[in-house]
Scaffold this motif. Structure first.
Motif, short mmCIF file in Angstrom:
data_model
loop_
_atom_site.label_atom_id
_atom_site.label_comp_id
_atom_site.label_asym_id
_atom_site.label_seq_id
_atom_site.Cartn_x
_atom_site.Cartn_y
_atom_site.Cartn_z
N ASP A 204 39.91 39.79 102.28
CA ASP A 204 38.87 40.33 103.15
C ASP A 204 39.42 40.50 104.56
OD1 ASP A 204 36.49 41.20 104.19
OD2 ASP A 204 35.52 39.23 104.19
N GLY A 205 40.26 41.53 104.73
CA GLY A 205 40.81 41.84 106.04
C GLY A 205 42.21 41.32 106.28
N LYS A 206 42.66 40.31 105.51
CA LYS A 206 44.00 39.76 105.66
C LYS A 206 44.82 40.02 104.41
CE LYS A 206 42.76 36.04 108.87
NZ LYS A 206 42.81 34.58 109.12
N SER A 207 46.11 40.24 104.60
CA SER A 207 46.98 40.56 103.47
C SER A 207 47.67 39.34 102.89
CB SER A 207 48.03 41.60 103.88
OG SER A 207 48.81 41.11 104.96
N GLN A 208 47.59 38.18 103.56
CA GLN A 208 48.24 36.97 103.07
C GLN A 208 47.33 36.22 102.09
OE1 GLN A 208 47.81 37.50 106.42
NE2 GLN A 208 49.86 38.20 106.97
N PHE A 209 47.94 35.43 101.24
CA PHE A 209 47.17 34.59 100.32
C PHE A 209 47.89 33.28 100.07
CE2 PHE A 209 50.06 36.88 97.50
CZ PHE A 209 50.45 35.92 96.59
N LYS A 210 47.15 32.29 99.59
CA LYS A 210 47.74 31.02 99.18
C LYS A 210 46.83 30.35 98.17
CE LYS A 210 45.78 28.29 103.02
NZ LYS A 210 46.10 27.35 104.11
N THR A 211 47.42 29.59 97.28
CA THR A 211 46.66 28.84 96.28
C THR A 211 47.53 27.71 95.75
OG1 THR A 211 45.30 29.03 94.30
CG2 THR A 211 47.37 30.23 94.29
N ASN A 212 46.93 26.81 95.01
CA ASN A 212 47.65 25.71 94.38
C ASN A 212 47.32 25.67 92.89
OD1 ASN A 212 48.94 23.93 96.66
ND2 ASN A 212 46.90 24.49 97.39
N LEU A 213 48.34 25.44 92.08
CA LEU A 213 48.17 25.34 90.65
C LEU A 213 48.85 24.07 90.15
CD1 LEU A 213 49.13 28.99 89.64
CD2 LEU A 213 46.82 28.08 89.79
N ASN A 214 48.37 23.55 89.06
CA ASN A 214 49.05 22.46 88.37
C ASN A 214 49.73 23.00 87.12
OD1 ASN A 214 48.50 20.03 89.87
ND2 ASN A 214 46.36 20.26 89.28
N ILE A 215 51.04 22.94 87.09
CA ILE A 215 51.78 23.34 85.89
C ILE A 215 52.73 22.22 85.51
CG2 ILE A 215 51.59 25.81 86.38
CD1 ILE A 215 54.45 25.78 87.39
N GLU A 216 52.80 21.92 84.24
CA GLU A 216 53.62 20.80 83.79
C GLU A 216 55.10 21.13 83.76
OE1 GLU A 216 52.26 19.09 80.18
OE2 GLU A 216 50.24 18.69 80.92
N GLU A 217 55.43 22.42 83.72
CA GLU A 217 56.82 22.82 83.63
C GLU A 217 56.94 24.31 83.97
OE1 GLU A 217 58.13 23.39 79.42
OE2 GLU A 217 56.22 22.41 79.00
N PRO A 218 58.16 24.82 84.18
CA PRO A 218 58.34 26.24 84.47
C PRO A 218 57.80 27.11 83.34
CG PRO A 218 60.32 25.03 85.02
CD PRO A 218 59.43 24.07 84.29
N GLN A 219 57.09 28.16 83.71
CA GLN A 219 56.52 29.07 82.72
C GLN A 219 56.11 30.39 83.37
OE1 GLN A 219 52.25 27.38 81.92
NE2 GLN A 219 53.69 25.73 82.41
N VAL A 220 55.96 31.41 82.56
CA VAL A 220 55.61 32.73 83.04
C VAL A 220 54.11 32.84 83.31
CG1 VAL A 220 55.44 35.17 82.37
CG2 VAL A 220 57.56 33.90 81.98
N LEU A 221 53.79 33.34 84.50
CA LEU A 221 52.41 33.67 84.85
C LEU A 221 52.37 35.13 85.29
CD1 LEU A 221 51.33 30.52 86.93
CD2 LEU A 221 51.01 30.95 84.49
N TYR A 222 51.17 35.64 85.53
CA TYR A 222 51.01 37.04 85.92
C TYR A 222 50.12 37.13 87.15
CZ TYR A 222 52.84 37.80 81.25
OH TYR A 222 53.63 37.76 80.13
#
Length: 228
Positions: free
Chosen positions: A57-75
């Motif tokens: 909403d007006g800004k081009s930056q983003f941030k979030t946090n996820l819990n992943i147990e190991e390296p894996q492919v996301l989209y």
């Protein structure tokens, strides 16, 4: 199909999402984007599942946090807000820790720069080598078609051996990559997605080469299941 469902079911089972905490801190920017929504997704047995959504909403930056147990492919999927379709998608190899993804609205996939993941770094190198070989193969096929249309069938036929040789090199390039990088999760991932669809000839060799920690990983388990 059974093997695909096995893989995607595992992927869904090991991921959870939290806006405020998690072992993967993902930040980034979509240059030029002011309005729209980013979706972080994974594959599940019955389709693609959204793990998180971020509204711009007006800004081009983003941030979030996820819990992943190991390296894996996301989209990372982008809905620009101009239609109901989510018309931009970006695959990335997520790892616990700090990651950053920067790209642009105009070239969401082409301008993407992904930092903070060793598996992604290696996968990018693999894709670059594959792209070089694929471009060479496409050039040979175009030349073959032009010779054939122009009536030079002998010359067209003479290129077939080179085309087949390049096809083999593309396959062996994936095999060599998986063996060379056997200590990373990207190795069994490439075996599953790039090698197995063509031939299972080297799957057993790759499976036996990976260390125990990779064999017990998400894609290591899927490789073992696929190779049964």
């Amino acid at each position: 199909m059974k093997k695909f469902l096995f893989l995607t079911a595992i992927a869904f089972s090991v991921i959870s999402c939290s806006k405020d905490s998690g072992n993967l801190n993902l930040t980034g920017e979509v240059k030029g984007l002011k309005q729209g929504t980013i979706y972080i997704k994974t594959a599940k047995e019955n389709g693609i599942v959204t793990l998180d959504s971020i509204v711009f909403d007006g800004k081009s930056q983003f941030k979030t946090n996820l819990n992943i147990e190991e390296p894996q492919v996301l989209y990372l999927s982008l809905n620009r807000g101009v239609s109901q379709s989510q018309d931009k998608n970006l695959m990335f190899f997520a790892e616990p820790g700090e990651m950053k993804i920067t790209t642009s609205l105009e070239r969401f996939y082409g301008d993407a720069k992904i930092e903070g993941s060793k598996n992604q770094e290696l996968f990018d190198k693999y894709l670059a080598s594959k792209r070089n070989l694929t471009n060479r193969q496409n050039d040979l096929i175009k030349d073959q078609m032009l010779y054939s249309k122009s009536g030079f069938q002998n010359k067209a036929d003479s290129l077939e051996k080179a085309i087949q040789s390049t096809t083999k090199r593309i396959y062996l390039n994936a095999v060599n990559f998986a063996l060379k990088n056997k200590d990373k999760e990207v190795a069994p991932y490439v075996a599953i997605t790039e090698i197995a669809p063509i031939s299972n000839k080297y799957l057993d060799t790759i499976q036996k080469s990976i260390p125990d920690n990779i064999a017990k990983s998400l894609y290591g388990k899927a490789l073992i299941e696929m190779n049964k």
